[in-house]
Design a protein around this motif. Structure first.
Motif, PDB file in Angstrom:
ATOM      1  N   PRO A 129       0.820  -1.217   0.000  1.00 21.00           N
ATOM      2  CA  PRO A 129       0.000   0.000   0.000  1.00 21.00           C
ATOM      3  C   PRO A 129       0.856   1.271   0.000  1.00 21.00           C
ATOM      4  O   PRO A 129       1.939   1.323   0.577  1.00 21.00           O
ATOM      5  N   THR A 130       0.340   2.301  -0.650  1.00 21.02           N
ATOM      6  CA  THR A 130       1.021   3.582  -0.758  1.00 21.02           C
ATOM      7  C   THR A 130       0.323   4.624   0.117  1.00 21.02           C
ATOM      8  O   THR A 130      -0.747   4.372   0.684  1.00 21.02           O
ATOM      9  N   VAL A 131       0.917   5.820   0.179  1.00 22.20           N
ATOM     10  CA  VAL A 131       0.278   6.932   0.875  1.00 22.20           C
ATOM     11  C   VAL A 131      -1.109   7.186   0.278  1.00 22.20           C
ATOM     12  O   VAL A 131      -2.091   7.386   1.013  1.00 22.20           O
ATOM     13  N   ALA A 132      -1.195   7.187  -1.049  1.00 23.71           N
ATOM     14  CA  ALA A 132      -2.490   7.423  -1.692  1.00 23.71           C
ATOM     15  C   ALA A 132      -3.515   6.370  -1.285  1.00 23.71           C
ATOM     16  O   ALA A 132      -4.694   6.683  -1.066  1.00 23.71           O
ATOM     17  N   ASP A 133      -3.084   5.123  -1.165  1.00 22.68           N
ATOM     18  CA  ASP A 133      -4.000   4.054  -0.754  1.00 22.68           C
ATOM     19  C   ASP A 133      -4.520   4.300   0.660  1.00 22.68           C
ATOM     20  O   ASP A 133      -5.711   4.111   0.945  1.00 22.68           O
ATOM     21  N   TRP A 218       3.350   2.186   6.834  1.00 22.74           N
ATOM     22  CA  TRP A 218       4.269   1.145   7.333  1.00 22.74           C
ATOM     23  C   TRP A 218       3.488  -0.039   7.885  1.00 22.74           C
ATOM     24  O   TRP A 218       3.794  -1.201   7.582  1.00 22.74           O
ATOM     25  N   LEU A 219       2.464   0.236   8.686  1.00 16.94           N
ATOM     26  CA  LEU A 219       1.669  -0.837   9.280  1.00 16.94           C
ATOM     27  C   LEU A 219       0.940  -1.628   8.207  1.00 16.94           C
ATOM     28  O   LEU A 219       0.908  -2.872   8.253  1.00 16.94           O
ATOM     29  N   ALA A 220       0.339  -0.934   7.252  1.00 10.28           N
ATOM     30  CA  ALA A 220      -0.414  -1.618   6.199  1.00 10.28           C
ATOM     31  C   ALA A 220       0.480  -2.576   5.423  1.00 10.28           C
ATOM     32  O   ALA A 220       0.079  -3.694   5.082  1.00 10.28           O
ATOM     33  N   ARG A 221       1.711  -2.161   5.170  1.00 10.44           N
ATOM     34  CA  ARG A 221       2.637  -3.035   4.457  1.00 10.44           C
ATOM     35  C   ARG A 221       3.066  -4.218   5.325  1.00 10.44           C
ATOM     36  O   ARG A 221       3.143  -5.355   4.844  1.00 10.44           O
ATOM     37  N   ALA A 222       3.332  -3.945   6.608  1.00 15.73           N
ATOM     38  CA  ALA A 222       3.758  -5.016   7.508  1.00 15.73           C
ATOM     39  C   ALA A 222       2.672  -6.073   7.661  1.00 15.73           C
ATOM     40  O   ALA A 222       2.941  -7.283   7.592  1.00 15.73           O
TER      41      ALA A 222
END
Length: 273
Positions: A129-133, A218-222
């Motif tokens: 996920p990105t900032v935009a997401d 960061w959390l979304a990616r983790a």
């Protein structure tokens, strides 16, 4: 030692660490650190302990309502010798409303910190996920106070200890005035935490990985890498905006965050329900 024997031994140590933390929570008596069982720096094993503890909680009927991000401050990361945040799980019995009394006796060694809470309106289940997401998925933000607590005596923790202990989570209090993300300057949001009318902690959104949005990314990616993405309706505590403050007696702590709102955490002498 054979590979199966080593795996069995590791599983036993993970179970022993989880049981130590669960017993501390159940008895109200802080325990020894768990790093003697899992190592001081093994984050993978520490998250396995956290998962085991959380499995006991969900088996007991507790509902997952979101997640928290810890160690967003470079100073705290340096103290624990790590270069990234950590995360924990929020359960329904940890949630309190603005000014709703929290029995001080439910905590072992409570501390409070002011944060910005994200409430998601969409799942964040896209790869990386990105900032935009994150911006698109966020329904609104709220002022929040997190009560951090440690089941480990004297807060004698390494990175593995705090991760295993659900990122030292205790409870959280949410404000009641939602704000749209587009209407808030998150990095520039100033924060003052007051106790008895006096400031006890000050900070700003920039202290949280440069912006609370970056922390949620960061959390979304983790979580995505673990196959457990953030879901619509979940609350994300994005990380402390200023120094943590110890709670030593009944009383109230009011957090004011510019552009976001305010929230008051109240501790009383009552007993847990």
């Amino acid at each position: 030692m054979t590979a199966p024997e080593a795996a069995s031994g590791a599983a036993e140590r993970i179970e022993a660490a989880a049981r130590r933390l669960l017993d501390a929570a159940a008895t109200g008596t802080p325990c020894a650190p768990v790093r003697d069982l899992i190592g001081a720096t093994d984050q993978e094993r520490a998250y396995q302990v956290q998962a085991a503890v959380n499995a006991y909680r969900t088996a007991g009927g507790q509902r997952v309502v979101g997640h928290k991000i810890g160690l967003t401050s470079p100073a705290v990361q340096a103290q624990l010798g790590v270069g990234s945040p950590d995360f924990g799980t929020l359960f329904g019995d940890m949630a309190y409303a603005d000014r709703e009394p929290m029995p001080l006796s439910r905590f072992l060694q409570p501390r409070v910190e002011a944060e910005i809470a994200f409430v998601l309106g969409r799942d964040l289940d896209v790869p990386s996920p990105t900032v935009a997401d994150v911006v698109r998925a966020t329904d609104h933000v709220l002022a929040a106070v997190e009560v951090v607590d440690s089941r480990i005596a004297g807060w004698d923790i390494t990175i593995a200890d705090t991760i295993a202990d659900n990122a030292s989570s205790g409870a959280f209090v949410l404000g009641t005035a939602p704000k749209r993300l587009a209407d808030v300057d998150l990095p520039g949001a100033g924060m003052v935490l007051e106790h008895r009318g006096e400031p006890v902690s000050v900070g700003a959104g920039v202290a949280c990985l440069g912006s609370p949005v970056a922390a949620v990314v960061w959390l979304a990616r983790a979580l995505g890498r673990l196959g457990t993405p953030l879901r619509a309706g979940e609350v994300v505590l994005s990380g402390a905006l200023g120094p943590v403050v110890a709670v030593t007696a009944p009383g109230a702590f009011r957090a004011r965050i510019s552009g976001v709102g305010e929230v008051t955490a109240v501790f009383d002498e009552g007993s847990p329900a």
